[in-house]
Design a protein around this motif. Sequence first.
Motif: not given
Length: 400
Positions: A19-43
């Motif tokens: 669910g994370h892969y198809h919902g979140v991660l694939k979206n991030w992978i698209k965004l990283q090609q278009q924008y400056e992206c910051l992704f973080f672990v919210a510990d």
Amino acid sequence: MFADRVLSGVRPTGSLHLGHYHGVLKNWIKLQQQYECLFFVADWHALTTHYDTPEIIERNVWDMVIDWLAAGVDPAQAILFIQSKVPAHAELYLLLSMMTPLGWLERVPTYKDQQEKLSEKDLSTYGFLGYPLLQSADILIYRANRVPVGEDQAPHLEFTREIARRFNHIYGKEPGFEEKAEAAIKKLGSKKSKLYAELRTLYQEQGDEDALEKARSLLNEQQNLSLGDRERLFGYLEGGGKMILTEPETLLTEASRMPGLDGQKMSKSYNNTISLREDPESIRKKVRTMPTDPARIRRSDPGDPGKCPVWQFHLVYSDDTTRDWVQKGCKSAGIGCLDCKTPIIEKILEEQAPMIERIKQYEEDPTLVRNIIADGCEKANKLAEETMRDIREAMGLNYS
Ligand code: TRP
Ligand code: SF4
């Protein structure tokens, strides 16, 4: 303000699933090609609910980063970091807390909802109440203007915009603001000053949103403005004082088309997930035992894919030919449910294989991930510090 910047975080409270892969991660992978992206672990965010089980967080932090990398999140395109390794998030959280009305936090709908949903935990804590404000600090500290999150997070984004507005309202005023703004306009050069002034008038007198957009992009193209003048000119456009913090927009992540094994949303709490690292034998077993259209009691009973969670999986994984075969075979009882599930199992395994391969490489050499994160944390710290300087100055903490 400034160029488009995307930021998103995930709490390390469990292992990632499809669910994370198809919902979140694939979206991030698209965004990283278009924008400056910051992704973080919210510990730190994970600690607000898991303060009594730190071992869960510790275990999941590195696995989660490895899963991101294995899925295709690219450290050459996006900055990957861990929240607690950028202590300025905590400093901003503290500073914002000074001007955050208690009622605003109490009224965020997730506060009561989550307390009720996670009733086995005692969440009447100061930290949990502050959850949305910590999230605001995460976002505002990078002046991120686009935040990809699911619908459940929309109230936190709205809250963040209100905090930014309040901050700018309280701290964006400075003596002689108008004179300083007018002086800054002159520095744009005669042609651009004239254009800026015209667009500003259009917006302020006629509410012309187009003019506002144009003026903003004009400012975004200015390389040689000082940070202070930039904030003044962005603020002056809309009439107020300096725009020190940027109001973020929600980039709504489409709900994953991938449901859980039982047809509900895929979620750890429903116990219906396939993890990214799931053992192939377990994948086979989980899919084979998925519920199907209850009308198909015997192999000879016809069914309706519309009433079957397996069909949802075909919508994610299968091509037209296979879907056609499912529709016809199900409705005519020409195929059995196990036949129907076989291509899904194959597709999931096929999708998973390269990820497992990459996970193995990262696990064999832990320094790889450590270096990626160290590099990301360094970059994030630098960016955070740029905003913190302005914030400290605005709040009268600029001692030297
Ligand atoms: N609250 C988010 C969630 O539960 C995680 C998160 C923390 C986040 N800080 C953030 C998401 C900043 C986006 C931006 O999903
Ligand atoms: Fe579901 Fe496929 Fe069985 Fe039809 S044949 S009920 S779509 S599993």
